[in-house]
Design an enzyme around this catalytic site. Sequence first.
Site, PDB file in Angstrom:
ATOM      1  CG  ASP A 125      -1.740  -4.177  -8.966  1.00 33.49           C
ATOM      2  OD1 ASP A 125      -1.989  -4.930  -9.916  1.00 33.49           O
ATOM      3  OD2 ASP A 125      -1.608  -2.938  -9.092  1.00 33.49           O
ATOM      4  CE1 TYR A 164      -2.968  -5.753   1.085  1.00 33.55           C
ATOM      5  CE2 TYR A 164      -4.752  -4.978   2.489  1.00 33.55           C
ATOM      6  CZ  TYR A 164      -4.315  -5.610   1.333  1.00 33.55           C
ATOM      7  OH  TYR A 164      -5.238  -6.097   0.446  1.00 33.55           O
TER       8      TYR A 164
END
Length: 309
Positions: free
Chosen positions: A59, A123
């Site tokens: 994002d 992540y």
Amino acid sequence: MASRARYLVFFQYVGTLFSGVMAIKRPEQRFGVQNLLEKAAERLRSITPVKFHISSRTDAGVHALENSAHLDVQRLTGRPPFSPDILTSALNRHLEHPDIRVVRSFRVPDDFHARFEATSRTYLYRVVTGCSLDTLSVFDQNLCWALRTEHLDVAAMQEAARHLQGTHNFQAFRSVSENNWQNPVKTLLRVSVVPGPASPFTHPQLRRKLQFWDIEFESKSFLYKQVRRMTASLVAVGLGLLTPSQVKEKLESQDPQSGPALLVAPARGLFLKSVHYAGLDWSPGKDWYNRPSVSRGCSPGDVPEGPGL
């Protein structure tokens, strides 16, 4: 006949100025990383336009130490395919933004898919305690989540993380605004909360006060904003705002609006650390990836990442 070659490309970026990794159809003011990668690829003079098929969406404001994509380059008849090293150099030479860099390229089979053949993604979320955002080094402000507290209950965070590890229905950690078409059952292969390396940009007077923490999640796939919502819950446990058992209760509730607050960690501290492929050899001189004789990481019906983690 013109020769067509497929490549697997690894690239990194600082996501602060981008709307995300995916291309935007009308990039008047902000643009995606993909827009700039494909613009650089225009200079390869492929017979057909080069499209980057991104493996993992991120994002706005989210960074990547390593994202990946596959692409096809079709050269004129009689011209051999680019070597992976030449492709990497050419893309970097023509990239128009300093916050994007192609790290390495590999030749892959013509039916290879960067998204569906990834076996897992990792992540990393960086947290720093002992300062506010306005007192943190300008070089770190967009690369971590700054907390004023000087102490986190890391043992409690690790206990809460153990509740998240394994195969669960993560409906409670998906974005409230997300459509429910994606399967919420995911397998978290690993969740860790460990001390992170000190920043070289920290002012000497603050070094004893600041502590960086690395929170990592590894899974084949994630829901939209799942990583940032899990991170926020773990940090809330570290701050004493939640207990590990409340994180477990939230997970079991399967309700995105459950809990004391709709917690979402800021995008700036999140990094896509790596995308994994079975058997990929990063040794120097290894520029061709032959997939192992095992099943692919997932099928097109199993979306392997959340668009904007």
